[in-house]
Design an enzyme around this catalytic site. Structure first.
Site, PDB file in Angstrom:
ATOM      1  N   ASP A   1      97.017  10.735  57.997  1.00 21.20           N
ATOM      2  CA  ASP A   1      97.467  11.674  59.024  1.00 21.20           C
ATOM      3  C   ASP A   1      98.460  12.683  58.437  1.00 21.20           C
ATOM      4  O   ASP A   1      98.991  12.497  57.319  1.00 21.20           O
ATOM      5  CB  ASP A   1      98.127  10.874  60.160  1.00 21.20           C
ATOM      6  CG  ASP A   1      97.892  11.496  61.532  1.00 21.20           C
ATOM      7  OD1 ASP A   1      97.603  12.694  61.575  1.00 21.20           O
ATOM      8  OD2 ASP A   1      98.022  10.776  62.536  1.00 21.20           O
TER       9      ASP A   1
ATOM     10  N   ASP B   1      91.896  15.252  68.274  1.00 21.31           N
ATOM     11  CA  ASP B   1      92.342  14.098  69.063  1.00 21.31           C
ATOM     12  C   ASP B   1      91.668  14.081  70.423  1.00 21.31           C
ATOM     13  O   ASP B   1      91.911  13.182  71.226  1.00 21.31           O
ATOM     14  CB  ASP B   1      93.864  14.149  69.254  1.00 21.31           C
ATOM     15  CG  ASP B   1      94.585  13.461  68.101  1.00 21.31           C
ATOM     16  OD1 ASP B   1      93.905  12.828  67.276  1.00 21.31           O
ATOM     17  OD2 ASP B   1      95.822  13.565  68.028  1.00 21.31           O
TER      18      ASP B   1
HETATM   19  C1  DGJ Z   1      97.695  11.818  65.375  1.00 17.16           C
HETATM   20  C2  DGJ Z   1      96.268  11.397  65.193  1.00 17.16           C
HETATM   21  O1  DGJ Z   1      95.411  12.470  65.341  1.00 17.16           O
HETATM   22  C3  DGJ Z   1      95.952  10.273  66.179  1.00 17.16           C
HETATM   23  O2  DGJ Z   1      94.601   9.927  66.093  1.00 17.16           O
HETATM   24  C4  DGJ Z   1      96.848   9.105  65.882  1.00 17.16           C
HETATM   25  O3  DGJ Z   1      96.539   8.583  64.616  1.00 17.16           O
HETATM   26  C5  DGJ Z   1      98.295   9.534  65.946  1.00 17.16           C
HETATM   27  N1  DGJ Z   1      98.553  10.681  65.141  1.00 17.16           N
HETATM   28  C6  DGJ Z   1      99.207   8.418  65.525  1.00 17.16           C
HETATM   29  O4  DGJ Z   1     100.510   8.786  65.492  1.00 17.16           O
END
Ligand code: DGJ
Length: 730
Positions: A461, A529
């Site tokens: 991430d 997301d």
């Molecule tokens: C952002 C990501 O896009 C999510 O899928 C998740 O992993 C969160 N961060 C976790 O903090």
């Protein structure tokens, strides 16, 4: 100016042709686009004789030209390909070719041109390679030479190096992308007008609003029609993209497309002997619309030695099921249910380390939390293994919470100015991973965890932008995005070398880092997301212009989307996730029996069709009605195809009319089935069309010509519904 034909070099592959004139002082592109065939003497002479533009009124007295490294010296008044200065001097480069070499190979061959600037002490190497798929990969390297004078003591400040290519005047529309968190890859289409359409990425990563792919095409170009030229900057740091048109054109061509790295002031200061390697910039062309462009990128990506070749495992990611609630019993229950559905890889998301009980603390402390996980991750990982599934773990290596042991112990590792920290974002700051100790810390911690738990997959991430990204230095803070980007590449490369089977996902808050630089070192992207199928259909459609489905994750979320709070039908969500590297982002402990059954059927179908989806050609129909979409994947030999017929909203039109199924072989005969085991798609009509009812009931035989050319009438679905058509050659 005329040039002898033997100074002309032609690269050709897969219907793309680039022709260069090496007789020009800085070499130039005479043609980029459709294949001209192998040019014979007459063809070469014809190109030579037509390569000079007219001398216009009130203009330079020689024909304007546009070289491989366009500069003002050759009368190019647009964005220069090379810019810099030596303490404010030597700002007007005059590069001249000193050497060149041409390689022929199984692909389209390559050309290397070496240029020497007669103003500044620079040697520039331009390397172009036309891949077998018709992608023109370009690399520029700038080397500072020693002059043996006092000037050698002064650094040369390189401010811009761009790979720019000219294209013909028949392009009149451009398309690139913007977006925001949860709605990435928002297309922007506009007329191509005079001036510079410049996209500058200053976030330290491509970002949710990444230009992603810049396309210039003939009027009305679509997925299946029109001539399209496209450029991509394969770099994960700051970027500069341009589409530019001047009234006088670019030599005999008209528009300029390209880009490179966006350098910060003083970011690259070359001393004698030092070199700057610009990131790869890729250009391509197709006369088969945007699907044709996508096909070239997909083919080239699939030809890579490290392209994922094993069946893409069905994933369950814990984020939207558990968030920071790392209760072992709950997670074990989730893993058990995942196994029953047919999940093949379970990924434990954020919250397993340090004091990370929410987003405010612990980031950077890459040690399993003794509080949340008293026995380490072992009980969870063991259960996953017992089910025969793979294990994945979330990291955000480049980031840190101030409330962390890491930030407390090493405040000097933060990437921030000496004047003090700027605002936090998502409560976090950026770690200067080019700092050798910070880099080693990350490498050692991640590598140790991969070894201890046999981690198969890292969700990597990167949630915030890099702002005021400077390396604090006693002599003054220095721009650091380039160093940070290169350090990231080194870190991933080192981890992959140490753990060759490890797979990595580029997540970046969902879709924030999806360039072909990061793709060289990762195995898939998390493109957003947002799991809401209405949004996700569009995100996947546009993502697919660059990346094939096996590199793009798509997870089935809960009925009520966590990002938009729209409630969507199970079937629509399942169909949407199928056309990707599929997974689940849903708390299975809350699913009804019916939903679990649907998930099991979907998992079975995914295993059945994943070879097709992950190896076929992605196709999209050009439809007038924005309320509907038809897209699919067709096997390379057209023996089988899977299509999704999607309706987002109601339309004025009652009927779809005949809709062509792109990619089907007209000479073939096909059996068409509706794969309703994952959803029948509720309909806004009483019955039919007749052929569809037969396809729904078990299958119907139709000719390829009817499917591909005449088209078939499709049922009118209710809004936010999708159905799946399975088409197999008999
Ligand atoms: C952002 C990501 O896009 C999510 O899928 C998740 O992993 C969160 N961060 C976790 O903090």
């Amino acid at each position: 100016m005329t040039t002898t034909p033997n100074q002309i070099v032609q690269l050709r592959a897969a219907g793309v042709c680039v022709v260069y004139d090496l007789g020009a002082p800085a070499a130039r592109v005479l043609h980029w686009g459709p294949d001209l065939g192998p040019l014979d003497q007459a063809g070469l002479t014809s190109l030579s004789r037509t390569q000079d533009a007219a001398v216009l009124n009130n203009a330079p007295d020689t024909p304007r030209t546009f070289s491989l490294l366009p500069t003002e010296y050759e009368t190019w008044a647009g964005t220069p390909a090379l810019a810099g200065h030596l303490a404010g001097t030597r700002t007007t480069p005059r590069p001249r070719m000193t050497d060149h070499s041409v390689e022929t190979g199984a692909d389209g061959g390559s050309l290397t041109v070496v240029l020497r600037d007669s103003v500044a002490p620079l040697e520039i190497e331009v390397f172009h390679r036309l891949t077998a798929a018709g992608l023109l990969e370009t690399y520029l390297t700038v080397r500072r030479l020693a002059e043996g004078t006092a000037a050698d003591a002064i650094p040369y400040d390189l401010t811009s190096v761009l790979s720019l290519l000219p294209l013909p005047g028949r392009t009149n529309e451009i398309l690139d992308f913007s977006g925001k968190w949860g709605r990435e890859r928002e297309p922007q289409r506009r007329p191509l007008v005079d001036g510079t359409q410049s996209r500058q990425v200053r976030r330290g990563k491509p970002g949710h609003d990444s230009p992603y792919l810049m396309l210039a095409g003939t009027r009305g170009f679509g997925f299946r029609n029109g001539e399209v030229w496209a450029s991509h900057v394969a770099w994960s740091g700051n970027q500069h993209w341009i589409a530019e048109r001047l009234p006088e054109g670019a030599g005999v061509l008209r528009t300029v497309l390209g880009g490179g790295e966006l350098l910060g002031p003083g970011e690259v200061r070359l001393r004698p002997g030092e070199r700057y390697e610009a990131p790869r910039v890729i250009h391509t062309w197709s006369d088969a619309g945007m699907d044709g462009i996508a096909d070239r990128f997909h083919t080239a990506l699939r030809a890579r030695a490290r392209h994922p070749s094993s069946p893409r495992p069905l994933v369950l990611n814990t984020w939207e099921a558990a968030y920071f609630d790392h209760d072992l019993d709950r997670l074990l229950d989730l893993a058990d249910r995942a196994a029953q559905i047919g999940v093949e890889r379970v990924v434990l998301d954020d919250g397993w380390f340090g004091a990370r009980r929410d987003a405010t603390a612990g980031l950077g402390d890459w040690t399993v939390s003794a509080g949340a996980w008293p026995d380490g991750l072992h009980p969870f990982v063991d259960r996953i293994r017992r089910h025969g599934m793979q294990f994945g773990l979330w990291f955000e290596p480049e980031m840190v919470n101030l409330d962390s042991d890491l930030a407390r112990a090493h405040p000097d590792w933060l990437l921030a100015p000496s004047a003090g920290l700027g605002p936090s974002a998502r409560n976090q700051y950026v770690l200067n991973i080019a700092h050798p100790h910070a880099w080693s810390y990350l490498y050692e911690r991640i590598s140790a965890l991969v070894a201890e738990y046999g981690i198969d997959f890292i969700k990597w991430d990167h949630n915030r932008d890099l702002l005021e990204a400077v390396w604090r230095h006693p002599d003054g803070d220095r721009p650091a995005v380039r160093d940070q980007t290169l350090a990231l590449y080194r870190l991933i490369d080192a981890l992959r070398k140490e753990h060759p089977a490890l797979e990595i996902e580029s997540c970046s808050g969902g879709g924030g880092r999806m360039d072909l630089g990061i793709i060289e070192r990762t195995d898939r992207v998390w493109p957003s997301d947002c799991n809401d199928p209405v949004e996700r259909q569009a995100i996947q459609q546009w993502t697919s212009l660059l990346l094939p489905p096996e590199l793009v994750a798509s997870h089935v979320g809960a009925p009520e989307s966590h990002t938009t709070h729209r409630v969507a039908a199970t079937g629509f969500r399942l169909v949407t996730s199928l056309f990707a590297h599929a997974g689940i982002e849903w708390d299975l402990t809350r699913c009804t029996t019916e939903e679990l059954r649907a998930l099991r059927d979907w998992a079975t179908l995914y295993r059945e069709v994943r070879d097709l989806i992950h190896g076929g050609r992605s196709v999209h129909a050009d439809l007038d009605d924005p309320a509907v979409a038809l897209h699919g994947v067709v096997a390379p030999d057209s023996s089988r195809a899977l299509y999704a017929w999607v309706r987002y909203a109601t339309s004025g039109a009652g009927q779809s009319g005949r809709v062509q199924l792109p990619g089907i072989e007209p000479a073939g005969t096909y059996r068409v089935r509706v794969r309703h085991e994952i959803g029948a798609g509720s309909r806004h009509q009483s019955a039919g069309p007749g052929w569809f009812e037969a396809a729904y009931a078990g299958g119907v035989i139709l000719s390829g010509a009817v499917l591909a050319i005449a088209g078939v009438p499709l049922p009118t679905l209710n809004p936010e519904q999708a159905i799946l058509l399975d088409v197999q050659r008999t």
